[in-house]
Write an enzyme that holds these catalytic residues in place. Structure first.
Site, PDB file in Angstrom:
ATOM      1  N   HIS A 257       8.328  58.246  38.573  1.00 29.62           N
ATOM      2  CA  HIS A 257       7.775  58.338  39.925  1.00 29.62           C
ATOM      3  C   HIS A 257       8.577  57.477  40.901  1.00 29.62           C
ATOM      4  O   HIS A 257       8.979  57.944  41.981  1.00 29.62           O
ATOM      5  CB  HIS A 257       6.312  57.890  39.897  1.00 29.62           C
ATOM      6  CG  HIS A 257       5.663  57.845  41.245  1.00 29.62           C
ATOM      7  ND1 HIS A 257       4.869  58.864  41.727  1.00 29.62           N
ATOM      8  CD2 HIS A 257       5.689  56.905  42.230  1.00 29.62           C
ATOM      9  CE1 HIS A 257       4.435  58.550  42.938  1.00 29.62           C
ATOM     10  NE2 HIS A 257       4.924  57.355  43.269  1.00 29.62           N
ATOM     11  N   GLU A 258       8.826  56.219  40.550  1.00 29.96           N
ATOM     12  CA  GLU A 258       9.500  55.311  41.476  1.00 29.96           C
ATOM     13  C   GLU A 258      10.937  55.738  41.740  1.00 29.96           C
ATOM     14  O   GLU A 258      11.445  55.589  42.858  1.00 29.96           O
ATOM     15  CB  GLU A 258       9.447  53.881  40.943  1.00 29.96           C
ATOM     16  CG  GLU A 258       8.047  53.321  40.745  1.00 29.96           C
ATOM     17  CD  GLU A 258       7.187  53.363  41.999  1.00 29.96           C
ATOM     18  OE1 GLU A 258       7.747  53.308  43.121  1.00 29.96           O
ATOM     19  OE2 GLU A 258       5.951  53.471  41.862  1.00 29.96           O
TER      20      GLU A 258
ATOM     21  N   CYS B 164       0.812  53.941  43.124  1.00 30.00           N
ATOM     22  CA  CYS B 164       2.064  53.388  43.631  1.00 30.00           C
ATOM     23  C   CYS B 164       1.804  52.626  44.928  1.00 30.00           C
ATOM     24  O   CYS B 164       0.895  52.972  45.688  1.00 30.00           O
ATOM     25  CB  CYS B 164       3.041  54.537  43.867  1.00 30.00           C
ATOM     26  SG  CYS B 164       4.583  54.082  44.685  1.00 30.00           S
TER      27      CYS B 164
ATOM     28  N   HIS C 251       5.366  60.802  48.657  1.00 31.54           N
ATOM     29  CA  HIS C 251       4.277  61.201  47.777  1.00 31.54           C
ATOM     30  C   HIS C 251       3.898  62.661  47.997  1.00 31.54           C
ATOM     31  O   HIS C 251       3.967  63.179  49.115  1.00 31.54           O
ATOM     32  CB  HIS C 251       3.054  60.312  48.002  1.00 31.54           C
ATOM     33  CG  HIS C 251       3.184  58.970  47.350  1.00 31.54           C
ATOM     34  ND1 HIS C 251       2.553  57.843  47.804  1.00 31.54           N
ATOM     35  CD2 HIS C 251       3.911  58.580  46.266  1.00 31.54           C
ATOM     36  CE1 HIS C 251       2.864  56.814  47.024  1.00 31.54           C
ATOM     37  NE2 HIS C 251       3.692  57.242  46.083  1.00 31.54           N
TER      38      HIS C 251
ATOM     39  N   HIS D  46      11.149  58.094  44.561  1.00 31.08           N
ATOM     40  CA  HIS D  46      11.250  57.448  45.879  1.00 31.08           C
ATOM     41  C   HIS D  46      12.681  57.000  46.161  1.00 31.08           C
ATOM     42  O   HIS D  46      13.193  57.177  47.277  1.00 31.08           O
ATOM     43  CB  HIS D  46      10.328  56.229  45.938  1.00 31.08           C
ATOM     44  CG  HIS D  46       8.871  56.562  45.968  1.00 31.08           C
ATOM     45  ND1 HIS D  46       8.344  57.547  46.778  1.00 31.08           N
ATOM     46  CD2 HIS D  46       7.812  56.013  45.304  1.00 31.08           C
ATOM     47  CE1 HIS D  46       7.030  57.603  46.607  1.00 31.08           C
ATOM     48  NE2 HIS D  46       6.690  56.688  45.711  1.00 31.08           N
TER      49      HIS D  46
END
Length: 462
Positions: free
Chosen positions: A220-221, A87, A230, A224
């Site tokens: 994953h994104e 990422c 992370h 955020h």
């Protein structure tokens, strides 16, 4: 779409091992990597191309975060992890590990798609992202709603060239997002981005050789977007690196604990703050968010709290719906319930959360009237907290669970007298916690992030 699979950070991949003190052409690419992903605090500018003290310390931070053996050199294992696709968001903030940033102050987040990728048929990449939103929605009391790109979405999703103007993805990063409003690192405005590199990488739905699964990276994104940084826990969705030809579509406990620390647990069917919501008039009122936080992040994090809620909820959800219905039907009753019961309870809980460590207060130096008031307040609060049954054994918990429970107890229940409680656990043989050497840094990090002092960490782990 990429014609061939791109080597992540190719200049680093070509670099031979470098020892501390050596000058090496190409080492500046390692230094740029370490700076880009947060391992170099701003004042510690390293000497370009030299493995100096600042570079060695940054390498050690990287190795610690990635669970590698720590050294002050650039070695084969470090190179291998640095050249894994990852990422584009940072791992550390100015050299300091951070697990979460901030949260959205709303219970619904809207999103829209603009451009897709030609790597997959039709619009199946969009459905993969929708699936990822659904995975997060299953563990927090937040809903995600798709809207049109012209309908002022909170989040805008699309595939971009590697040289994305808001955050470059050139050279080995797969995608980027941003943190919620108020703590963004890419933009302080809406919509927040979720951008995939469509120039250097090939995308797929599912595990395909040489391609990256859209749902895996989107999961994953979106973490955020929700405020998660992370993670250094191996296998976590929020770990910074990901390989091709695989899928990782299930949240780990580390991911779930992180996001629930920001938003709380999802309401079970009917399991809402019914009377408080009726009193304050909205599911997303700040007071409701606060009360859910006490319920989910304090009480339900403890063995006693979980057992107590099993008993309480059965009774509460039997009697509260008719009370709430009556409050909705009668504004005067609603006002009276809010003033006489709900607000006093809410504000008392806020006082409990905000209270100081009484052992550090110099009562003798206070004005007599203030001293009498605070002494009585302390006595009342301590009497209320003494009813909470604290664990005397951690034998049925793993070390991570025990650390979470101890952090909750020391933050909320035993803010004063915490060392006495820990000493009692040691006398019972329950501390120090049993853990493998490889777990030490992770456990200590969880304790330090929660504000544990040296003497508390010493009693818990040593």
């Amino acid at each position: 779409m990429a014609n061939d699979e791109v080597q992540a950070f190719p200049q680093i991949a070509e670099l031979k091992p470098v020892r501390k003190g050596q000058r090496q052409d190409g080492l500046e690419h390692v230094q740029e990597f370490l700076s880009r992903f947060g391992y170099v605090p701003a004042p510690d500018a390293p000497a370009r191309g030299v493995l100096d003290d600042a570079t060695a310390e940054a390498l050690t931070r990287f190795q610690r975060f990635m669970n590698l053996p720590e050294s002050d050199e650039f070695d084969e294992r470090t190179r291998r992890l640095m050249t894994t696709p990852r990422c584009a968001m940072p791992d550390l903030s100015r050299g300091v590990e951070f697990a979460t940033t901030c949260s959205w102050q709303q219970s619904e987040i809207t999103y829209a798609f603009d451009t897709g990728t030609a790597d997959v048929p039709g619009n199946t990449e969009f459905q993969a992202v929708r699936n990822a939103f659904g995975t997060w929605a299953a563990v927090i009391p937040v809903t995600f709603r798709e809207v049109g790109v012209n309908d002022s979405p909170n989040v805008r999703i699309g595939w971009r060239p590697a040289s994305d103007p808001d955050l470059s993805m050139v050279g080995g990063t797969l995608a980027h997002a941003d943190f919620p409003p108020g703590c963004g690192v890419v933009t302080n405005t809406l919509p927040k981005p979720v951008h995939f590199d469509d120039e250097e990488h090939t995308w797929s739905v599912g595990a395909v050789v040489g391609a990256f699964d859209v749902e895996t990276v989107a999961l994953h994104e979106i973490g955020h977007i929700l405020g998660l940084a992370h993670s250094n826990v191996t296998g976590a969705v929020m770990a910074p690196t990901i390989g091709s030809n695989l899928t990782k579509r299930a949240l780990t406990q580390d991911d779930i604990s992180g996001v629930q620390s920001l938003y709380g647990m999802p309401a079970q069917p009917g399991r809402r703050c019914i009377i408080a919501t009726a009193a304050f008039g909205s599911e997303i009122a700040p007071e409701i968010h606060f009360l859910r936080g006490i319920r989910d992040n304090v009480l339900r994090q403890m063995q006693w709290g979980r057992r107590w809620f099993e008993m309480f909820e059965e009774q509460y959800y039997r009697v509260s719906p008719p009370v709430a219905d009556a409050m909705h039907a009668d504004p005067e009753l609603r006002s009276a319930m809010r003033w006489a019961i709900v607000e006093p309870w809410t504000y008392y809980m806020k006082l409990l959360v905000a209270r100081p460590d009484w052992d550090r207060v110099d009562f003798d130096a206070l004005d007599p009237g203030l001293r009498e008031f605070l002494t009585q307040l302390r006595s009342d609060m301590d009497a209320w907290l003494d009813a909470i049954e604290l664990p005397t054994s951690f034998e049925e918990m793993d070390a991570d669970q025990a650390v979470r429970e101890l952090n909750t107890i020391l933050d909320f229940v035993r803010r004063s007298g915490g060392l006495d409680y820990l000493d009692d656990l040691r006398s019972r043989g329950q501390l120090p916690l049993s853990h493998a050497p490889a777990e030490r840094d992770r456990l200590e990090g969880a304790l330090r992030r929660a504000g544990r002092r040296d003497e508390e960490v010493e009693r818990i782990l040593n």
